[in-house]
Design an enzyme around this catalytic site. Structure first.
Site, PDB file in Angstrom:
ATOM      1  N   LYS A 278       5.975  -1.834   2.197  1.00 21.28           N
ATOM      2  CA  LYS A 278       5.446  -1.238   2.568  1.00 21.28           C
ATOM      3  C   LYS A 278       4.482  -1.700   2.420  1.00 21.28           C
ATOM      4  O   LYS A 278       3.312  -2.444   1.329  1.00 21.28           O
ATOM      5  CB  LYS A 278       4.796   0.444   1.260  1.00 21.28           C
ATOM      6  CG  LYS A 278       4.346   0.730   2.984  1.00 21.28           C
ATOM      7  CD  LYS A 278       4.366   2.415   2.601  1.00 21.28           C
ATOM      8  CE  LYS A 278       3.473   3.036   3.275  1.00 21.28           C
ATOM      9  NZ  LYS A 278       3.723   3.461   5.057  1.00 21.28           N
TER      10      LYS A 278
ATOM     11  N   GLU B 119      12.059   2.667  13.910  1.00 14.32           N
ATOM     12  CA  GLU B 119      11.853   3.743  13.215  1.00 14.32           C
ATOM     13  C   GLU B 119       9.837   3.626  14.336  1.00 14.32           C
ATOM     14  O   GLU B 119       9.963   2.689  15.389  1.00 14.32           O
ATOM     15  CB  GLU B 119      11.032   2.861  12.173  1.00 14.32           C
ATOM     16  CG  GLU B 119      10.895   1.956  11.546  1.00 14.32           C
ATOM     17  CD  GLU B 119      10.117   2.124   9.876  1.00 14.32           C
ATOM     18  OE1 GLU B 119      10.129   3.336   9.370  1.00 14.32           O
ATOM     19  OE2 GLU B 119      10.314   0.783   9.821  1.00 14.32           O
TER      20      GLU B 119
ATOM     21  N   ARG C 244       8.175   4.132  -4.780  1.00 12.66           N
ATOM     22  CA  ARG C 244       7.853   2.985  -4.298  1.00 12.66           C
ATOM     23  C   ARG C 244       6.896   2.279  -3.648  1.00 12.66           C
ATOM     24  O   ARG C 244       7.168   0.432  -3.521  1.00 12.66           O
ATOM     25  CB  ARG C 244       7.633   4.210  -2.617  1.00 12.66           C
ATOM     26  CG  ARG C 244       8.200   2.736  -0.819  1.00 12.66           C
ATOM     27  CD  ARG C 244       8.004   3.749   0.072  1.00 12.66           C
ATOM     28  NE  ARG C 244       7.095   4.071   0.545  1.00 12.66           N
ATOM     29  CZ  ARG C 244       6.349   4.685   1.450  1.00 12.66           C
ATOM     30  NH1 ARG C 244       8.056   5.344   2.205  1.00 12.66           N
ATOM     31  NH2 ARG C 244       5.377   5.399   2.242  1.00 12.66           N
TER      32      ARG C 244
ATOM     33  N   LEU D 161      11.029   0.983   6.973  1.00  8.77           N
ATOM     34  CA  LEU D 161      10.972   1.633   5.549  1.00  8.77           C
ATOM     35  C   LEU D 161      11.423   2.937   5.114  1.00  8.77           C
ATOM     36  O   LEU D 161      12.324   4.251   6.033  1.00  8.77           O
ATOM     37  CB  LEU D 161       9.340   2.142   6.030  1.00  8.77           C
ATOM     38  CG  LEU D 161       8.891   2.742   4.757  1.00  8.77           C
ATOM     39  CD1 LEU D 161       8.500   1.118   3.166  1.00  8.77           C
ATOM     40  CD2 LEU D 161       6.685   3.107   4.431  1.00  8.77           C
TER      41      LEU D 161
ATOM     42  N   ARG E  41      -7.595 -20.512  -0.653  1.00  6.71           N
ATOM     43  CA  ARG E  41      -6.928 -20.514  -0.130  1.00  6.71           C
ATOM     44  C   ARG E  41      -5.838 -21.045  -0.341  1.00  6.71           C
ATOM     45  O   ARG E  41      -6.218 -22.492   0.144  1.00  6.71           O
ATOM     46  CB  ARG E  41      -7.181 -20.176   0.759  1.00  6.71           C
ATOM     47  CG  ARG E  41      -6.361 -19.621   2.154  1.00  6.71           C
ATOM     48  CD  ARG E  41      -7.174 -19.676   3.649  1.00  6.71           C
ATOM     49  NE  ARG E  41      -6.018 -18.836   4.494  1.00  6.71           N
ATOM     50  CZ  ARG E  41      -4.919 -20.497   5.410  1.00  6.71           C
ATOM     51  NH1 ARG E  41      -4.947 -21.204   5.190  1.00  6.71           N
ATOM     52  NH2 ARG E  41      -4.064 -19.581   6.547  1.00  6.71           N
TER      53      ARG E  41
ATOM     54  N   TYR F  65       1.001  -1.405  -0.091  1.00  7.48           N
ATOM     55  CA  TYR F  65       0.002  -0.050  -0.110  1.00  7.48           C
ATOM     56  C   TYR F  65       0.469   1.299  -0.027  1.00  7.48           C
ATOM     57  O   TYR F  65       2.402   0.923   0.187  1.00  7.48           O
ATOM     58  CB  TYR F  65      -0.753  -0.075   1.353  1.00  7.48           C
ATOM     59  CG  TYR F  65      -0.288   0.723   2.734  1.00  7.48           C
ATOM     60  CD1 TYR F  65       0.402  -0.808   3.026  1.00  7.48           C
ATOM     61  CD2 TYR F  65      -0.627   1.719   3.175  1.00  7.48           C
ATOM     62  CE1 TYR F  65       1.012  -0.491   4.233  1.00  7.48           C
ATOM     63  CE2 TYR F  65      -0.043   1.835   4.706  1.00  7.48           C
ATOM     64  CZ  TYR F  65       1.160   0.819   4.973  1.00  7.48           C
ATOM     65  OH  TYR F  65       1.427   1.337   6.329  1.00  7.48           O
TER      66      TYR F  65
END
Ligand code: PDD
Length: 287
Positions: free
Chosen positions: A149, A182, A52, A207, A100, A33
């Site tokens: 991310k 972070e 990114r 990140l 799945r 995302y």
């Protein structure tokens, strides 16, 4: 005007927007995302965010859900349809819908794209910057690919909830050497007694924040020195200033770490200068 979301090629009323129960994002957090700030009718640093996103998709071998060039238009469209002048736009891509199985689905399975936008009151963020935020520290317990991310954010959720329960607004992950990595949803910075900005190198378990990258440009413009190196919790507590950076907070002063005040317990002037100059430097795409 109802909120509108983009879901796999359609614009739908946000309250009724849904994805399939076997979307791999839902079942495995098998997705990535981006969050871009929208400020005064502009999407902030969109090219860097989309670059990114491209990297995250590549690292996880997730196919582009639409052709790359179309995405800026879709982001703008969702921002526009929601009348967002200040707020954020969220874009999420998952590996798509499939029965799945842990292994990747059959070739040709379409990745899934969701884009939402929401308004935020810039006055609230400005008010928060006047008082600053509190952070707590927690041991790092995430995987070692936090440079991607990914939507797999359970440790971040738990850390930020712990911060909230402690009366703080962010949690800093700390590595086994006692160095700050972070925040749960932000990068971490300090300003030394000599007025040098310090933040951990992006190659080492964090990140590479887009706001962080743009703050390097802001610092250059303001003639501020940056050192990319690790810093310990003890060094942060003894620093002249501390702050976090993210698309949703820009540079936000930290005034307390684990209950210990930073300097005089008020937001630092360098942090506020960086915050102030940010929009003069950041790339602004018309929404
Ligand atoms: N989070 N580190 C982590 C773990 C983050 O989740 C984020 C952003 C950042 C800062 O990155 P950027 O400057 O590109 O926003 C660093 C977003 C805002 C979120 O998850 O909501």
């Amino acid at each position: 005007m109802p909120r509108i979301a983009y879901v796999n090629g359609r614009y739908v009323v946000h309250a009724q927007a849904s994805v399939h129960i076997e979307d791999r994002g839902y079942q495995f957090a098998d997705g990535v995302y981006e969050v871009c700030e929208v400020a005064r009718g502009h999407i902030v640093d969109m090219p860097r965010h989309l670059a990114r996103l491209k990297r995250s998709l590549k690292e996880l071998s997730i196919a582009w859900p639409v052709s790359e060039g179309v995405l800026p238009m879709l982001l703008r469209e969702v921002v526009g349809r929601n009348g967002v002048v200040n707020g954020l736009v969220y874009v999420q891509v998952t590996r798509g819908v499939a029965s799945r199985e842990f292994v990747f689905p059959a070739a040709g399975t379409r990745s899934a794209l969701v884009i939402t936008a929401r308004k935020a009151d810039p006055a609230l963020a400005a008010k928060r910057a006047e008082t600053g935020i509190k952070v707590i520290t927690v041991p790092e317990n995430r995987w070692d690919r936090v440079d991607i991310k990914s939507t797999g954010l359970l440790p971040n959720v738990l850390a930020k909830q712990k911060a909230k329960e402690a009366g703080a607004q962010e949690a800093w992950f700390v590595d086994t050497d006692g160095n700050v990595k972070e925040g749960g949803s932000s990068n971490a910075w300090i300003v030394t007694r000599d007025g040098v900005l310090v933040t951990r190198p992006a190659e080492h378990g964090i990140l590479r924040g887009i706001t962080r990258t743009t703050l390097f440009d802001v610092a250059a413009k303001l003639g501020l020195k940056i050192e990319e190196r690790g810093f310990s919790v003890a060094e942060a507590k003894a620093a002249r200033e501390a702050f976090i950076s993210s698309a949703t907070t820009i540079a936000m002063p930290v005034v307390e770490i684990d209950g210990a005040p930073i300097a005089n317990g008020h937001p630092g002037s360098m942090t506020l200068s960086l915050r102030q100059a940010f929009f003069d430097v950041a790339e602004k795409s018309p929404a």
